[in-house]
Design an enzyme around this catalytic site. Structure first.
Site, PDB file in Angstrom:
ATOM      1  N   ASP A 227      60.630  43.173  56.000  1.00  0.00           N
ATOM      2  CA  ASP A 227      61.511  43.695  54.961  1.00  0.00           C
ATOM      3  C   ASP A 227      61.012  45.119  54.664  1.00  0.00           C
ATOM      4  OD1 ASP A 227      63.382  44.153  53.018  1.00  0.00           O
ATOM      5  OD2 ASP A 227      63.020  42.295  51.911  1.00  0.00           O
TER       6      ASP A 227
HETATM    7  C1  BGC Z   1      65.924  44.029  50.833  1.00  0.00           C
HETATM    8  C2  BGC Z   1      66.512  43.623  52.169  1.00  0.00           C
HETATM    9  C3  BGC Z   1      67.313  44.779  52.721  1.00  0.00           C
HETATM   10  C4  BGC Z   1      66.404  45.980  52.853  1.00  0.00           C
HETATM   11  C5  BGC Z   1      67.082  47.202  53.448  1.00  0.00           C
HETATM   12  C6  BGC Z   1      65.178  45.336  50.918  1.00  0.00           C
HETATM   13  O1  BGC Z   1      64.849  45.800  49.661  1.00  0.00           O
HETATM   14  O2  BGC Z   1      65.081  43.003  50.356  1.00  0.00           O
HETATM   15  O3  BGC Z   1      67.327  42.492  52.023  1.00  0.00           O
HETATM   16  O4  BGC Z   1      67.894  44.428  53.954  1.00  0.00           O
HETATM   17  O5  BGC Z   1      65.919  46.326  51.573  1.00  0.00           O
HETATM   18  O6  BGC Z   1      67.948  47.792  52.559  1.00  0.00           O
END
Ligand code: BGC
Length: 798
Positions: A227
């Site tokens: 993530d």
């Molecule tokens: C989120 C993810 C997301 C990523 C990219 C993170 O803060 O938890 O679900 O895909 O950001 O934007």
């Protein structure tokens, strides 16, 4: 050897260590490094579950905004999930996006989780089945899905550090199950490792879960990415089976991983395996070797074709919670008062990385007025529902130079000379995504307030920094500090003033440019009225009407990534508004515009409640279709609704000394509610639709002492065609009840059908002593329309 293996081996053999490692961290926020010498093109990623929003966090390109995950899930229909997946794939292809960052298959463990709107359900089987269909549809079109967030990521409070504590059984049977199902039945080409720790180990470094369970036991051959900013270690994350660090270009691998390999702390074969998986992903999406041919542009996000699909996806998942004396569908005659802030400023999505910028939003008041005709409908604003001024409401600010919606951004040097002056079609700016502001010493944001007549407006500035803010008759200097309980991007500090402004009044905010990246913007909205004034106007309109439709709901202040809720109560004085309208109106219909449970202290005083979810761009058209019955709101709830704050198997999402203990074990959601025998406000699986259903004889098919399927006769005994969702629950002896299967059926009035409900064998197991065992096939099978309306109970064993 396959052709892919030959090409991959060749690439690995020709690239040096640095070149290989470089590929293993993103190139930017949402792209991966190309390597032309190896035939690897740039791979583009995009969030997220409710639309393909592209590479920008704020003010990005226009894309279809789908109904949120719970509203889609409320159809209890894998073909609907597949339709959403296929639509996203087409949207991705139109934007040249190879990888979509979804679906989210974490579960609704507590109703307070701010991010529930992005997740399908509290139930692992329903979640796993819907995710499977969604992923298969995306990937059939050559676009990768990213199953996220692996794993035990069920709340937002301290999400980057929290340690989720679960026993092995709970992990396997509940939280890993949707991942296991999707990997087995859809093979998502990417998986995202979560921010949190699992039993002490960061999810991005969890060797037992990534290398062991996911890649080992389940034989997963896809790519595991972190993530965003989740991975902080070099050796531990590389060895655990993580394949890609996101975003880039900085991160904990790069030179540090090269050095670790040189020192012998990480085997070079590990890097080769990571590259192999990356190239496999690139090959699957057509970015390795022969490049994919993108289709010519698909239907535009505001095309009639898209609008109709989105309207149906939203309306069909809406759920009739209460419908006394057949108040719904609305009669073909009579006057309707449509009341509430959400009718005028309908909330179509939650906040965070899933946000999409739609081509338009059909507000609920507009949708109802269009469907019923302006002569039948009166629209009245409700009470204030937001605490913070968010981004200026769309359409409220204009660039003074061009007259276009948005603002003028002027950057200046140290002596005040203009470096650049640009129109920005949005009222926020993310400095990271706007390299052109970087050389500035000051950044000036200016807009004209778009008003038809003078009005009291709340205007101001948002975002960290030293500001001057001016408006007619007003000037101030202000320093805004970071809001420390949340991120820099989602919860911005702000300062506003309330002024009576003339049409065309100009507001200007000037910030000293700071080296750090941040989101800055202007705020503008009509000044909130005292609740009593709003309620008084609502009551007068309700008295005059044959039916009052009150639209209430949550806002992105509650339904958001990064922040959990503190209460399930509706924000502002909305409960008082509903109670006052119900006391004045002949009939009251409440439409709830929210994804996740709210308290309804007025429930006994209203005639009908339609749960509308976060319906996406066609919100108002969908609500109108559901209220009039043009489309049956045939949804069934995907999560249990507590009657009071604090009720239910799990309440607080707040870690204690950094830890969240999943102490309820496998008894999450309706399983826990059922064993505790606490009455919820509405059961998981509840939903009335617009017709009546009678259940006849039910019969179990049993093989090897285990229930395999259930057959039951259902008759549509009402006056309208409708859809029934036959739900089968099993209560093994001394175990909590669990959903084991369901089947949806569409029937004309008066018709009977025999419905087969297959039981998923993965729900018949127990994880014990490190292995799966079949549970004894005893106990009871319940055939139900939600656990509050059980239509047949059969002994599980014949
Ligand atoms: C989120 C993810 C997301 C990523 C990219 C993170 O803060 O938890 O679900 O895909 O950001 O934007």
């Amino acid at each position: 050897m396959t052709d892919l293996e030959v090409r991959t081996d060749k690439a690995i053999a020709t690239l040096g260590l640095e070149a290989k490692v470089r590929l293993l961290t993103g190139a930017t926020n949402f792209t991966l490094h190309p390597e032309p010498s190896a035939g690897l093109a740039e791979v583009v990623l995009s969030d997220g579950p409710t639309g393909v929003r592209g590479a920008l966090f704020t003010g990005g390109r226009i894309a279809c905004q789908l109904p949120n995950a719970t509203l889609l899930a409320q159809h209890w229909d894998t073909t609907v999930a597949a339709q959403a997946g296929a639509l996203l794939a087409e949207e991705a292809a139109a934007q040249r996006v190879h990888v979509v960052l979804g679906p989210t298959v974490n579960l609704h463990r507590t109703a307070l989780n701010g991010r529930l709107f992005e997740e399908f359900s509290e139930d692992p089987l329903l979640t796993g089945a819907l995710a499977t269909a969604y992923i298969n549809a995306l990937q059939e079109h050559g676009v990768a899905a990213t199953l996220k967030h692996f794993v035990a990521n069920e709340a937002e409070t301290d999400r980057k550090t929290v340690n989720s504590l679960l026993d092995e059984r709970t992990l396997r049977e509940v939280y890993l199950l949707p991942f296991e199902m999707a990997v087995a039945d859809a093979n998502p080409w990417a998986v995202m490792a979560a921010y949190n720790r699992v039993n002490g180990t960061p999810a991005t470094e969890h060797m037992e879960l990534i290398a062991g369970v996911l890649k080992g036991e389940w034989g997963y051959d896809g790519l595991v990415m972190s993530d965003w900013y989740a991975a902080t270690s070099t050796v531990e994350s590389a060895d655990a089976g993580l394949d890609l660090i996101m975003p880039g270009p900085a991160g904990p691998w790069g030179d540090r991983l090269v050095a670790a390999v040189r020192r012998g702390e990480v085997a070079e074969s590990t890097v080769d395996e990571q590259v192999r998986r990356l190239l496999r992903l690139a090959d699957r999406v057509g970015a390795f070797g022969t490049q994919r041919q993108w289709p010519s542009e698909g239907p535009a996000p505001d095309s009639a074709e898209r609008r109709e699909v989105l309207r149906r996806l939203a309306a069909g998942g809406m759920t009739v919670l209460v419908n006394r004396a057949s108040t719904l569908p609305l009669a073909a005659e009579g006057n309707i008062a449509v009341i509430g802030r959400h009718a005028l400023e309908t909330v179509t999505q939650g906040a965070g990385s899933a946000e999409v910028r739609p081509p338009h939003v059909v507000g609920i008041a507009d949708g109802i007025t269009q469907a019923l005709g302006a002569d039948r409908v009166t629209v009245v604003d409700g009470v204030e529902v937001r605490r913070d001024p968010l981004t200026a409401v769309e359409g409220s600010l204009r660039d003074p130079e061009t007259g276009e919606l948005g603002m003028r951004v002027v950057t200046r040097d140290a002596v005040g000379e203009v470096i650049e002056s640009r129109h920005v079609g949005w009222t926020e700016l993310f400095t990271r995504e706007s390299p052109w502001v970087r050389s500035a010493v000051t950044i000036e944001l200016t807009a004209e307030v778009a008003l038809a007549e003078p009005a009291r407006m709340q205007v101001g500035v948002r975002g960290r920094g030293e500001w001057t803010f001016s408006a007619p008759g007003h000037f101030e200097r202000v320093r805004l500090e970071r809001v420390d309980d949340a991120g820099e991007v989602l919860r911005l500090p702000y300062r506003t003033v309330t002024l009576r402004l003339e049409p065309g009044a100009r507001i200007t905010a000037v910030a000293t440019a700071e080296p750090e990246e941040r989101v800055i913007g202007l705020a503008a909205r009509r000044a909130p009225k005292p609740p009593a004034v709003a309620i008084g106007a609502a009551v007068r309109a309700a008295r005059e009407a044959d039916v009052a439709v009150v639209v209430v709901g949550l806002t992105p202040e509650q339904e958001t990534e990064e922040v959990d809720k503190l209460t399930l109560a509706l924000p502002g004085e909305q409960d008082a508004l509903v109670a006052a309208v119900a006391a004045a109106a002949k009939r009251t219909v409440v439409v709830v515009n929210a994804a996740t449970p709210v308290l309804m202290p007025w429930l006994d005083r209203v005639d009908a409640v339609l749960w509308a979810g976060l319906p996406g761009q066609e919100a108002g058209a969908a609500v109108a279709a559901a209220l009039t019955g043009e489309i049956e709101p045939a949804g069934r709830l995907v999560t249990t609704f507590p009657a009071r704050d604090g009720d239910g198997p799990v309440w607080s999402p707040v870690p204690v000394r950094g830890k969240v203990s999943y102490g309820e074990g496998i008894a999450v959601g309706h399983r826990g509610w059922h064993s505790a025998r606490t009455e919820p406000l509405f059961w998981f699986g509840h939903g009335l639709g617009y017709t009546e259903w009678a259940y006849g004889e039910a019969e179990l098919a049993v093989a090897d002492d285990m229930i395999r399927s259930v057959r039951v006769e259902v008759t549509n005994t009402g006056g309208r065609a409708g859809r029934e969702v036959v739900q089968v629950y099993w209560r093994p002896e001394a175990e909590p009840v669990r959903l084991v299967g369901w089947t949806g059926i569409d029937l004309e009035p008066g018709r009977t059908a025999s419905v087969d409900v297959p039981v998923d064998a993965r729900l018949l197991r127990r994880w014990q002593d490190g292995a799966w065992q079949q549970l004894p096939g005893t106990g009871e099978v319940l055939i139900a329309r939600g656990l509050g309306d059980i239509r047949a109970t059969l002994p599980a064993a014949n």
